[in-house]
Structure formats: structure tokens, C-alpha cells
Design an enzyme around this catalytic site. Structure first.
Site, PDB file in Angstrom:
ATOM      1  N   HIS A 293     -10.957 -19.581   1.303  1.00 57.41           N
ATOM      2  CA  HIS A 293     -10.602 -20.550   0.266  1.00 57.41           C
ATOM      3  C   HIS A 293     -10.898 -21.977   0.777  1.00 57.41           C
ATOM      4  O   HIS A 293     -10.674 -22.281   1.952  1.00 57.41           O
ATOM      5  CB  HIS A 293      -9.103 -20.512  -0.038  1.00 57.41           C
ATOM      6  CG  HIS A 293      -8.622 -19.257  -0.702  1.00 57.41           C
ATOM      7  ND1 HIS A 293      -9.440 -18.285  -1.219  1.00 57.41           N
ATOM      8  CD2 HIS A 293      -7.337 -18.841  -0.938  1.00 57.41           C
ATOM      9  CE1 HIS A 293      -8.705 -17.322  -1.751  1.00 57.41           C
ATOM     10  NE2 HIS A 293      -7.426 -17.628  -1.591  1.00 57.41           N
TER      11      HIS A 293
ATOM     12  N   CYS B  73      -1.745 -17.544   0.115  1.00 55.94           N
ATOM     13  CA  CYS B  73      -2.862 -17.967   0.974  1.00 55.94           C
ATOM     14  C   CYS B  73      -3.225 -19.448   0.791  1.00 55.94           C
ATOM     15  O   CYS B  73      -3.470 -20.160   1.771  1.00 55.94           O
ATOM     16  CB  CYS B  73      -4.085 -17.088   0.722  1.00 55.94           C
ATOM     17  SG  CYS B  73      -4.317 -16.655  -1.005  1.00 55.94           S
TER      18      CYS B  73
HETATM   19  N1  LIG Z   1      -6.066 -10.954  -0.623  1.00 56.23           N
HETATM   20  C1  LIG Z   1      -5.440 -12.092  -0.277  1.00 56.23           C
HETATM   21  O1  LIG Z   1      -6.051 -13.139   0.024  1.00 56.23           O
HETATM   22  C2  LIG Z   1      -3.977 -12.117  -0.203  1.00 56.23           C
HETATM   23  C3  LIG Z   1      -3.397 -13.199   0.423  1.00 56.23           C
HETATM   24  C4  LIG Z   1      -2.023 -13.238   0.503  1.00 56.23           C
HETATM   25  C5  LIG Z   1      -1.287 -12.236  -0.042  1.00 56.23           C
HETATM   26  N2  LIG Z   1      -1.860 -11.189  -0.650  1.00 56.23           N
HETATM   27  C6  LIG Z   1      -0.988 -10.134  -1.201  1.00 56.23           C
HETATM   28  O2  LIG Z   1      -1.117  -8.934  -0.469  1.00 56.23           O
HETATM   29  C7  LIG Z   1      -0.942  -7.823  -1.344  1.00 56.23           C
HETATM   30  C8  LIG Z   1      -2.137  -6.894  -1.263  1.00 56.23           C
HETATM   31  O3  LIG Z   1      -3.322  -7.585  -1.596  1.00 56.23           O
HETATM   32  P1  LIG Z   1      -4.760  -6.987  -1.298  1.00 56.23           P
HETATM   33  O4  LIG Z   1      -5.666  -8.118  -1.617  1.00 56.23           O
HETATM   34  O5  LIG Z   1      -4.832  -6.338   0.032  1.00 56.23           O
HETATM   35  O6  LIG Z   1      -4.865  -5.846  -2.446  1.00 56.23           O
HETATM   36  P2  LIG Z   1      -5.778  -4.542  -2.486  1.00 56.23           P
HETATM   37  O7  LIG Z   1      -7.021  -4.717  -1.697  1.00 56.23           O
HETATM   38  O8  LIG Z   1      -5.882  -4.180  -3.915  1.00 56.23           O
HETATM   39  O9  LIG Z   1      -4.881  -3.417  -1.755  1.00 56.23           O
HETATM   40  C9  LIG Z   1      -3.681  -2.928  -2.295  1.00 56.23           C
HETATM   41  C10 LIG Z   1      -3.028  -1.979  -1.316  1.00 56.23           C
HETATM   42  O10 LIG Z   1      -1.791  -1.560  -1.878  1.00 56.23           O
HETATM   43  C11 LIG Z   1      -1.745  -0.125  -1.891  1.00 56.23           C
HETATM   44  N3  LIG Z   1      -0.998   0.384  -3.032  1.00 56.23           N
HETATM   45  C12 LIG Z   1      -1.233   0.167  -4.338  1.00 56.23           C
HETATM   46  N4  LIG Z   1      -0.346   0.876  -5.083  1.00 56.23           N
HETATM   47  C13 LIG Z   1       0.445   1.530  -4.216  1.00 56.23           C
HETATM   48  C14 LIG Z   1       1.526   2.452  -4.367  1.00 56.23           C
HETATM   49  N5  LIG Z   1       1.982   2.808  -5.570  1.00 56.23           N
HETATM   50  N6  LIG Z   1       2.108   2.937  -3.253  1.00 56.23           N
HETATM   51  C15 LIG Z   1       1.661   2.584  -2.025  1.00 56.23           C
HETATM   52  N7  LIG Z   1       0.621   1.741  -1.812  1.00 56.23           N
HETATM   53  C16 LIG Z   1       0.033   1.223  -2.903  1.00 56.23           C
HETATM   54  C17 LIG Z   1      -3.204   0.280  -2.019  1.00 56.23           C
HETATM   55  O11 LIG Z   1      -3.327   1.626  -1.618  1.00 56.23           O
HETATM   56  P3  LIG Z   1      -4.505   2.572  -2.216  1.00 56.23           P
HETATM   57  O12 LIG Z   1      -5.762   2.175  -1.473  1.00 56.23           O
HETATM   58  O13 LIG Z   1      -4.031   3.921  -1.865  1.00 56.23           O
HETATM   59  O14 LIG Z   1      -4.584   2.282  -3.673  1.00 56.23           O
HETATM   60  C18 LIG Z   1      -3.841  -0.712  -1.041  1.00 56.23           C
HETATM   61  O15 LIG Z   1      -3.627  -0.288   0.284  1.00 56.23           O
HETATM   62  C19 LIG Z   1      -0.700  -8.423  -2.729  1.00 56.23           C
HETATM   63  O16 LIG Z   1       0.684  -8.528  -2.930  1.00 56.23           O
HETATM   64  C20 LIG Z   1      -1.324  -9.795  -2.628  1.00 56.23           C
HETATM   65  O17 LIG Z   1      -0.735 -10.700  -3.532  1.00 56.23           O
HETATM   66  C21 LIG Z   1      -3.200 -11.093  -0.735  1.00 56.23           C
END
Ligand SMILES: NC(=O)c1ccc[n+]([C@@H]2O[C@H](COP(=O)([O-])OP(=O)(O)OC[C@H]3O[C@@H](n4cnc5c(N)ncnc54)[C@H](OP(=O)(O)O)[C@@H]3O)[C@@H](O)[C@H]2O)c1
Length: 339
Positions: free
Chosen positions: A244, A131
């Protein structure tokens, strides 16, 4: 759902980014004929709304991708490392938000305003950059093209939503606990995040930089196809929920004035210039939240070096920094007949 649309899967649909991917697909009217929402077994029984319908969340398994044409991943690196190749082998184009594939030479790392053509060379997986990198390169690309950039020094001020939904909860709970005179509890961050900030995003590496800081270095070089561009980043977590901000300082190859930069950025796609400091006119997180643009202000000459410029760059980290950028990559493929 549209009959002529695509069969789309969102992996991590219940997360901060995945949830928004579903919304952005709807907002941008991406042609979807079938939407599969995938998450962990913990989310079985949950539903999410899409185009007026409730869709049940399914558990991610190896067979989840049969018939899927486009898979948007945002469930963390370990899931992407395992399941993105499975999805690609079964015929889907994967757009991955995690850091798992970003630096793989076979995987394009794409920001549609900067290097859209790179998306066309994919072999099944396309990576969405970090991001903080996305908003910086969107703001710098018009300057890079016009006068060249040799060096970037950047300090970020990053929202807790960048760590996911549990971090948003941690900030809210700590603020409420402090206001009620209770002890705060830390689970996600190494320090209390409420009313605090710390220069620590990702693990620290042997060179003294954090993983987040090195992502900004390596990803910027890959996106600009310029291994010579020098980048020094300090990434800081602050108690803001969404958006950010970045203090960006650059050295250009040829001289360029702040006025010329404003003109270049005003004409750039995806960029909005707000630069009238005398009336407090500069971008702030609360104004950028929920939007898809990258906002730039405080554009000024840096008198400490030749050809130096300083500026302030602000964008919604889970929209342009994640979900929107991913859907825009899918739109590039669609518009070039590559989906
Ligand atoms: N937030 C940001 O600004 C941002 C920006 C760029 C990239 N990212 C990337 O995007 C990804 C997700 O980030 P987020 O912020 O959305 O995280 P988050 O809110 O913690 O969400 C994680 C997601 O992954 C799922 N998950 C976790 N373990 C799993 C498993 N074993 N099998 C299937 N699904 C699973 C969770 O499902 P449950 O609800 O069922 O646990 C939830 O849907 C990360 O790789 C992060 O680095 C985030």
C-alpha cells in the site's frame, strides 16, 4: 521445532495473511515447539511447509486450541468473533488480524514501534490494526512524539492483496483476459480492477466515509491514545498486487522542517527514508514488496497551512500491515516474559 518453544496455532493458515504468518514465524526464528495450521474444511488435505517439514492443515473446530499458547488469527471477523474468545478461554494469547476486536476497550490495539506497552494489558486477545493504519502510524510516531500532530489528511493507494487471495486472482485474470481480448469478469470488486482504480474499500457508512476510511480515523486515535487527533481519509483500491502507498498530509503542534523530519525518521525503528526526488528517489511498491520496513519519501513543507507537512508512505500490506506486525507483537510478549 524447538523443544523449549511455544505451541502456536495459525487460524486462516491457507489465506494471503495466514500463509505469510507461517513464513514470518520461520524467518524471525520465533520459538515454536508445535505448529497447528487451521482453516476451513475446504483445506483439509492441504499441507504447508515450516522449517523443512510439511504440516497438514486441519479444520478449525472449538477443540482446536487445547494446549495452544499463542493463536494468530487471520480468517476474517466472523471467525475471530466466535473463536478468539474460545482460544483465549482455553489459555492461548490471541493476536487477531481481523477488525472484530480492534475497537473493544478491553482489547489492546498494538503496533510494536508505536505502543508496545499496550500489549501487556491484554485479557487474552490483542488486535492487530488495519494495514493502512499500521504504516501511517509507524511513519508518524517519531513526529508525533517530537512536535505533536493535530490533524492528518491521508489518501491511500491500496493493493488488491488487502482483499485476500481471491482478489489477487481477480486482478491477474482480468489483466490476462484483457490482453487476450476477452471480456473481463467481476466477482470480488464493484468495478473492473485491472487498469482501473476506485475510492471504495469496505461498505459506505451514513457519514459518507467508507469503513476502511473510518478504521484509519478510529484506530489512529486509539493507538496514539489521542481522541483529539483529527483524521480525514480517502481510501482507494489500485491494481497493484502487494504494498500500500499513502499520500499523508499533517499539521503539527510545533513547527518542524522537512530536514528535521528526515533526521527523526532516519533514526526510527522500522522506518527507511528514501527521499531524493531529483534522481527519482522515493519509495515504490515494487521495491517495498517482501520487506518489513515502512518507507517514507517526498517529505516537504505544505505551504497551504501553518505547520503543514506532506509525505509519501509505502509498506508491504501483508507483511508489516498484517503478518509481521502480528509476529512482532508476539515477540514483545516474549521479550517481556508475558507469553
Ligand atoms: N490482506 C491484508 O492485507 C490484510 C491486512 C490486515 C488484516 N487482514 C485481515 O486478515 C484476515 C484474512 O485476510 P486474508 O487477506 O488472508 O484473506 P484470505 O486470503 O481470503 O484467507 C482467508 C483465510 O480464512 C480461512 N477461512 C475462511 N472461512 C473459514 C472458516 N469458516 N473456518 C476456518 N477458516 C476459514 C480461509 O481458509 P480456506 O482456505 O480453507 O478457505 C483462509 O485461510 C481478514 O480478517 C482481513 O481483514 C488482511
Amino acid at each position: 521445532m524447538e523443544q523449549n518453544g511455544f505451541k502456536v496455532a495459525v487460524v486462516g493458515a491457507t489465506g494471503a495473511v495466514g500463509n505469510l504468518m507461517v513464513k514470518v514465524l520461520e524467518e524471525r526464528a520465533f520459538p515454536v515447539s508445535e505448529l497447528k495450521l487451521l482453516a476451513s474444511a475446504r483445506s483439509i488435505g492441504k499441507t504447508l511447509g515450516f522449517k523443512g517439514r510439511q504440516i497438514a492443515v486441519e479444520e478449525l473446530v472449538e477443540e482446536s486450541f487445547e494446549g495452544i499458547q499463542l493463536a494468530l488469527f487471520s480468517a476474517g471477523s466472523a471467525i475471530s468473533r466466535k473463536f478468539a474468545p474460545i482460544a483465549a478461554r482455553s489459555g492461548a494469547v490471541v493476536i487477531d488480524n481481523s477488525s472484530a476486536w480492534r475497537m473493544d476497550p478491553q482489547v489492546p490495539l498494538v503496533v510494536p514501534e508505536v505502543n508496545p506497552d499496550a500489549a501487556l494489558s491484554h485479557s487474552g486477545i490483542i488486535a492487530n490494526p488495519n494495514c493502512s493504519t499500521i504504516q501511517m502510524v509507524v511513519a508518524l510516531k517519531p513526529i508525533y512524539d517530537a512536535v505533536g500532530i493535530t490533524r492528518i489528511v491521508v489518501t491511500t493507494f491500496q493493493a488488491v492483496s488487502g482483499t485476500g487471495k481471491r482478489a489477487i486472482e481477480e486482478l491477474r485474470t482480468q489483466v490476462s483476459d484483457i490482453m487476450q481480448g476477452r471480456e473481463t469478469v467481476r466477482q470480488i470488486y464493484p468495478h473492473q480492477i485491472a487498469f482501473n482504480c476506485f475510492p471504495h474499500i469496505g461498505a459506505f457508512l451514513e457519514n459518507g466515509f467508507s469503513e476502511e476510511e473510518m478504521k484509519m480515523v478510529n484506530e489512529t486515535q486509539k493507538i496514539f491514545s489521542d481522541p483529539e487527533i483529527r483524521v480525514c481519509a480517502t481510501t482507494v483500491r489500485i491494481p497493484v498486487i502487494y504494498v500500500h502507498s499513502e499520500a499523508v498530509n499533517i499539521e503539527t503542534k510545533k513547527p518542524v522542517s522537512p530536514e528535521q523530519v528526515r533526521t527523526l525518521l532516519q533514526a526510527a525503528s522500522g522506518v527507511r527514508v528514501i527521499d531524493d526526488p531529483s534522481s527519482a528517489g522515493y519509495p515504490v511498491p515494487l521495491d517495498a514488496a517482501g520487506t518489513d520496513d515502512t518507507f517514507v519519501g517526498r517529505i516537504r513543507r505544505d505551504p497551504s497551512v501553518e505547520n503543514g507537512l506532506a509525505m509519501w508512505v509505502v509498506a508491504d500490506n501483508i507483511r508489516k500491515g498484517a503478518a509481521t506486525n502480528a509476529v512482532q507483537i508476539a515477540e514483545v510478549l516474549l521479550s517481556r516474559g508475558r507469553l
